[in-house]
Design a protein around this motif. Structure first.
Motif, short mmCIF file in Angstrom:
data_model
loop_
_atom_site.label_atom_id
_atom_site.label_comp_id
_atom_site.label_asym_id
_atom_site.label_seq_id
_atom_site.Cartn_x
_atom_site.Cartn_y
_atom_site.Cartn_z
N MET A 121 5.00 3.76 -4.66
CA MET A 121 6.02 2.77 -4.92
C MET A 121 6.29 2.70 -6.41
O MET A 121 5.39 2.89 -7.21
CB MET A 121 5.56 1.40 -4.45
N ALA A 122 7.48 2.38 -6.74
CA ALA A 122 7.83 2.14 -8.13
C ALA A 122 8.42 0.74 -8.21
O ALA A 122 9.14 0.31 -7.33
CB ALA A 122 8.85 3.16 -8.62
N SER A 123 8.08 0.07 -9.28
CA SER A 123 8.59 -1.28 -9.48
C SER A 123 9.17 -1.36 -10.88
O SER A 123 8.59 -0.85 -11.82
CB SER A 123 7.45 -2.28 -9.34
N ARG A 124 10.34 -1.99 -11.00
CA ARG A 124 10.95 -2.16 -12.31
C ARG A 124 11.30 -3.62 -12.48
O ARG A 124 11.84 -4.24 -11.59
CB ARG A 124 12.22 -1.32 -12.42
N ALA A 125 10.99 -4.13 -13.65
CA ALA A 125 11.30 -5.53 -13.93
C ALA A 125 11.39 -5.74 -15.42
O ALA A 125 10.93 -4.92 -16.20
CB ALA A 125 10.22 -6.44 -13.34
N GLY A 126 11.98 -6.85 -15.82
CA GLY A 126 12.06 -7.22 -17.22
C GLY A 126 11.11 -8.37 -17.50
O GLY A 126 10.94 -9.26 -16.68
N TYR A 127 10.50 -8.35 -18.65
CA TYR A 127 9.52 -9.36 -19.02
C TYR A 127 9.82 -9.90 -20.40
O TYR A 127 10.36 -9.21 -21.24
CB TYR A 127 8.11 -8.77 -18.97
N VAL A 128 9.42 -11.15 -20.64
CA VAL A 128 9.75 -11.78 -21.91
C VAL A 128 8.57 -12.05 -22.83
O VAL A 128 8.76 -12.11 -24.03
CB VAL A 128 10.50 -13.12 -21.69
N SER A 129 7.39 -12.26 -22.32
CA SER A 129 6.30 -12.60 -23.25
C SER A 129 5.58 -11.34 -23.70
O SER A 129 5.69 -10.29 -23.08
CB SER A 129 5.31 -13.57 -22.59
N ARG A 130 4.83 -11.48 -24.78
CA ARG A 130 4.05 -10.36 -25.28
C ARG A 130 2.58 -10.68 -25.17
O ARG A 130 2.17 -11.75 -25.62
CB ARG A 130 4.38 -10.11 -26.75
N PRO A 131 1.73 -9.85 -24.73
CA PRO A 131 2.03 -8.67 -23.92
C PRO A 131 2.04 -9.04 -22.44
O PRO A 131 1.10 -9.66 -21.95
CB PRO A 131 0.89 -7.72 -24.23
N PRO A 132 3.06 -8.67 -21.71
CA PRO A 132 3.13 -9.04 -20.30
C PRO A 132 2.31 -8.15 -19.39
O PRO A 132 2.01 -8.53 -18.27
CB PRO A 132 4.62 -8.88 -19.98
N LEU A 133 1.93 -6.97 -19.86
CA LEU A 133 1.29 -6.01 -18.97
C LEU A 133 -0.03 -6.51 -18.40
O LEU A 133 -0.35 -6.23 -17.25
CB LEU A 133 1.07 -4.68 -19.69
N ALA A 134 -0.79 -7.27 -19.16
CA ALA A 134 -2.07 -7.79 -18.65
C ALA A 134 -1.83 -8.69 -17.46
O ALA A 134 -2.55 -8.61 -16.45
CB ALA A 134 -2.82 -8.53 -19.76
N GLU A 135 -0.83 -9.54 -17.54
CA GLU A 135 -0.56 -10.45 -16.42
C GLU A 135 -0.03 -9.69 -15.22
O GLU A 135 -0.42 -9.95 -14.08
CB GLU A 135 0.43 -11.54 -16.82
N VAL A 136 0.85 -8.73 -15.44
CA VAL A 136 1.39 -7.93 -14.33
C VAL A 136 0.25 -7.14 -13.68
O VAL A 136 0.13 -7.12 -12.45
CB VAL A 136 2.50 -6.98 -14.83
N ALA A 137 -0.60 -6.52 -14.48
CA ALA A 137 -1.73 -5.76 -13.94
C ALA A 137 -2.68 -6.67 -13.16
O ALA A 137 -3.22 -6.27 -12.13
CB ALA A 137 -2.47 -5.05 -15.07
N ARG A 138 -2.87 -7.89 -13.64
CA ARG A 138 -3.74 -8.84 -12.93
C ARG A 138 -3.19 -9.15 -11.55
O ARG A 138 -3.92 -9.16 -10.56
CB ARG A 138 -3.90 -10.12 -13.75
N HIS A 139 -1.88 -9.40 -11.46
CA HIS A 139 -1.28 -9.70 -10.16
C HIS A 139 -1.35 -8.49 -9.22
O HIS A 139 -1.63 -8.65 -8.03
CB HIS A 139 0.18 -10.14 -10.33
N LEU A 140 -1.10 -7.31 -9.75
CA LEU A 140 -1.20 -6.10 -8.92
C LEU A 140 -2.63 -5.92 -8.42
O LEU A 140 -2.87 -5.70 -7.23
CB LEU A 140 -0.73 -4.87 -9.69
N GLY A 141 -3.60 -6.02 -9.34
CA GLY A 141 -5.00 -5.84 -8.97
C GLY A 141 -5.49 -6.88 -7.97
O GLY A 141 -6.23 -6.56 -7.04
N SER A 142 -5.05 -8.12 -8.15
CA SER A 142 -5.46 -9.19 -7.23
C SER A 142 -4.96 -8.94 -5.81
O SER A 142 -5.55 -9.40 -4.85
CB SER A 142 -4.92 -10.54 -7.71
N SER A 143 -3.86 -8.19 -5.71
CA SER A 143 -3.28 -7.87 -4.40
C SER A 143 -3.78 -6.53 -3.87
O SER A 143 -3.35 -6.08 -2.81
CB SER A 143 -1.76 -7.86 -4.49
N GLY A 144 -4.65 -5.86 -4.63
CA GLY A 144 -5.19 -4.58 -4.19
C GLY A 144 -4.28 -3.40 -4.47
O GLY A 144 -4.39 -2.36 -3.82
N VAL A 145 -3.38 -3.54 -5.45
CA VAL A 145 -2.44 -2.47 -5.79
C VAL A 145 -2.89 -1.83 -7.10
O VAL A 145 -3.09 -2.52 -8.10
CB VAL A 145 -1.00 -3.01 -5.93
N SER A 146 -3.06 -0.50 -7.09
CA SER A 146 -3.53 0.24 -8.25
C SER A 146 -2.37 0.91 -8.98
O SER A 146 -1.50 1.52 -8.35
CB SER A 146 -4.54 1.30 -7.78
#
Length: 79
Positions: A1-26
């Protein structure tokens, strides 16, 4: 799967990775595009996962303060 989105805070990747990991998505690969002005577009390719897990992660990302738009997911088929 590919996901594309826009983010505003710095750095957003940690939060996005946390949500993916919490759902079991690598995460398989990631690319971030931004002008350094506090916003970035992020493209994430995941390893094979259940669609329900991805949907749960994307819903959490959409509800988070780092998201400026609802994420979009596209299925990638191997040839």
């Amino acid at each position: 799967m590919a996901s594309r989105a826009g983010y505003v805070s710095r750095p957003p990747l940690a939060e996005v990775a946390r949500h993916l990991g919490s759902s079991g998505v690598s995460i398989r690969a990631m690319r971030q595009h931004g002008d350094g002005g506090g916003e970035a577009d992020v493209l994430i390719v995941t390893h094979i996962c259940a669609r329900a897990a991805l949907d749960a992660a994307l819903a959490a990302v959409a509800d988070s303060p780092v998201s400026r738009a609802d994420p979009v997911a596209l299925r990638i088929e191997d040839a």
